[in-house]
Enzyme design. Sequence first.
Site, PDB file in Angstrom:
ATOM      1  N   ARG A  58       0.934  -1.444  -0.336  1.00 32.97           N
ATOM      2  CA  ARG A  58      -0.286   0.429  -0.057  1.00 32.97           C
ATOM      3  C   ARG A  58       0.993   0.989  -0.537  1.00 32.97           C
ATOM      4  NH1 ARG A  58      -1.865  -3.907   2.039  1.00 32.97           N
ATOM      5  NH2 ARG A  58      -0.730  -3.663   3.154  1.00 32.97           N
ATOM      6  N   THR A  59       1.748   0.832   0.629  1.00 31.26           N
ATOM      7  CA  THR A  59       2.201   2.537   0.864  1.00 31.26           C
ATOM      8  C   THR A  59       3.458   3.254  -0.625  1.00 31.26           C
ATOM      9  OG1 THR A  59       2.561   2.187   3.205  1.00 31.26           O
ATOM     10  CG2 THR A  59       3.655   3.886   1.926  1.00 31.26           C
ATOM     11  N   LYS A  87      26.490  -4.273  -1.555  1.00 29.31           N
ATOM     12  CA  LYS A  87      27.828  -4.332  -1.392  1.00 29.31           C
ATOM     13  C   LYS A  87      28.657  -3.445  -0.205  1.00 29.31           C
ATOM     14  CE  LYS A  87      27.219  -3.481  -6.418  1.00 29.31           C
ATOM     15  NZ  LYS A  87      26.958  -2.282  -7.346  1.00 29.31           N
ATOM     16  N   ARG A 108      11.798   3.872   3.156  1.00 24.35           N
ATOM     17  CA  ARG A 108      10.957   3.145   3.978  1.00 24.35           C
ATOM     18  C   ARG A 108      12.782   2.229   4.421  1.00 24.35           C
ATOM     19  NH1 ARG A 108       6.181  -1.208   4.225  1.00 24.35           N
ATOM     20  NH2 ARG A 108       5.142   0.989   4.783  1.00 24.35           N
ATOM     21  N   HIS A 136       5.822   5.809  11.426  1.00 24.97           N
ATOM     22  CA  HIS A 136       5.658   5.621   9.780  1.00 24.97           C
ATOM     23  C   HIS A 136       4.179   6.459  10.092  1.00 24.97           C
ATOM     24  CE1 HIS A 136       3.829   4.226   6.298  1.00 24.97           C
ATOM     25  NE2 HIS A 136       3.801   2.887   6.571  1.00 24.97           N
TER      26      HIS A 136
HETATM   27  N1  ASP Z   1       2.085  -1.808   6.637  1.00 23.84           N
HETATM   28  C1  ASP Z   1       2.089  -0.713   7.904  1.00 23.84           C
HETATM   29  C2  ASP Z   1       3.568  -0.847   8.338  1.00 23.84           C
HETATM   30  O1  ASP Z   1       4.512  -0.997   7.607  1.00 23.84           O
HETATM   31  C3  ASP Z   1       1.162  -2.045   9.284  1.00 23.84           C
HETATM   32  C4  ASP Z   1       1.970  -2.749   9.118  1.00 23.84           C
HETATM   33  O2  ASP Z   1       3.071  -3.786   8.596  1.00 23.84           O
HETATM   34  O3  ASP Z   1       1.453  -3.814  10.721  1.00 23.84           O
HETATM   35  O4  ASP Z   1       4.109  -0.129   9.690  1.00 23.84           O
END
Ligand code: ASP
Length: 644
Positions: A58-59, A87, A108, A136
């Site tokens: 999703r993100t 590397k 991320r 987040h």
């Molecule tokens: N998608 C959210 C996160 O990246 C929640 C999860 O993974 O539990 O933190």
Amino acid sequence: MSRHVLAIADLADEEIESILHRAEEMEAALVRRGDAGALPRSAAGRIMATLFYEPSTRTRLSFEAAMWRLGGAVISASDMKSSSASKGETLADTAKVVSSYADVLVLRHFWDGAARVAAEHADVPLINAGDGSHEHPTQTLCDLYTLKRAKGTLRGITVAIGGDLKRGRTAHSLVRALARFKAKIVIIPARGMEFPGWLLQKVAEEHGYRPTVARPGDLKALARDVNALYLVPARPHQLTLFTDTEFDLEERLAEAEPITLDALYMTRPQRERRDDTTDDGVEYLRVDSDTFEDPTMRHTVLMHPLPRTGEISQDLDRDPRALYFRQAASGVPVRMALVEMVLAERVGCEVGTASTRAEPGATRVGPRCANPNCITRREEVQSERRFRFHREPAGRAHLVCLYCDHETRIQVIGNRKSKRYHLYEEPMYGYLDAWLREDALVIFDSVKQAEEAAYKPYKLGPQKSIMSAQEIDRALDELTDAILRDTPELKDLVIVGVRTAGAFLAQRIVERIRALRGAAVDLGVLDVQGGGDTIPSWPGAPGVEGANVTIADHHVVIVDDVINTGWTAKDALACVWRAGRPLSARLAVLVDRGHRQLPLKPTYVGKHLPTAPHERVRVRLRELDREHRDRVVIYSYVDPKAAA
Ligand code: ASP
């Protein structure tokens, strides 16, 4: 300077409100996206680079969709683990390089605080799309957007957050945001997955939130054996000292108002972030349509950041109160609004505004952050300021990592001018404070580190013996008599000694009881640092290998050598409470040296000993002493001559 969004604290309230408002416009425009000119082209000609070191559906897709919808373009290394990172390239270098290809970075990463390190090296704005179990913030924007649309407002609503609150970064960012909008927050952690101390500390410090215990009945439908805490803006209330115990449960429950939940926010267990197996077999919260049949939940909406792993049964998917798919869908308009804001604001902002501003009293030299997942333990960080001090009014001091927000206990302090060091203990707080003011304070990881830096130990002040072996014996006899007088049924009694000296004193009391009454009383050893859910039996006792003492429905006497501020006693009470609900808990100490910071009064005291704050009282016991002698001594931490 670029505008980074690393934590929810980097966005001011008005900015959050304006993003939520703009997201509504974006959502309307997305509905009409077939019409010419429906969508703003605010990112035309700009490039977003998405750097994902951890899986995401999703993100990442919603960030990329948002950028395309705004007329921009996206570049992306599909799997960062197969990029230069494999590397051995540092995150700092990657951020530096990629920021010359793009106008905005979305990162991320699996390490806590990674976003801040990358932002320090990026020349363009960086948005944190999740850093380890830390924060987040953009998920929180989606959560707030969905909540506000469902409830009309964020102010004053009641939201329960359940599941893995220890490692769930979405819950961490959300609770901080909700506190800002003065929501009432009910926290329902799975056992052993409570919010970390740093987070509760933050909401307490920044927004005056204090936990109190909710009526279990109000939440009975959610799960069995929940331990629900209710976070409310603080009222002066001395009971809040015992936030992690339930000593005052009855009183607090009597005062608590019944809860009507506006929303229940569930999270999944963060299995990939587990550093241990202590939560194996933990009963995890689950909700299904039965839960939502409870009449008190009529207007409760159900949220989840997804992916779900069994916490929410699919039979709820068609329920109009289930909002998790809408939450996920809001990712595009919300991230459009955020990206538009960040791209528009390229000038005049400090790195990460609120959360990175250099704080007065931040330390230059510091130990390693105690959080094993912190980026500062993996990558060299250039910033001089890695910690800020956190001082509780009561005098405890911690370092708080500016990258991952975790607290690190201060272990060894040194004085830059005298080039001397000393192990830190709470009564030394006066020194710490004075040296900090004189800019002479150095904090070390360990004695080894201090010695490597050519620091020498402080010489102690002259020692004075204040209790002899006979006096200690006599005091223990009196303590034993007093305990026996107050305990009609010896079979209900458990003696628990606080490691280390307290445990040996407890053993002596148990031996005295055996000699006087011929009865064997259970003896436990408690490690306030260890903090488990059980109290092991005295290791020397035959046949008790691996056994625990029974706390539930027993009269517990906690034994320690010296009581001073009361913090150890408070922690010991908390440990006892975690191990079971006793019939009563009493505290016996050999020496009360005064300077209490908590409203605690030991039931039994061997000797009252008024002392000066900088003096140290040590109970030397033959079991632990090199000369195999019992005595109590008093001396100054730092030789007054050396200190001057
Ligand atoms: N998608 C959210 C996160 O990246 C929640 C999860 O993974 O539990 O933190």
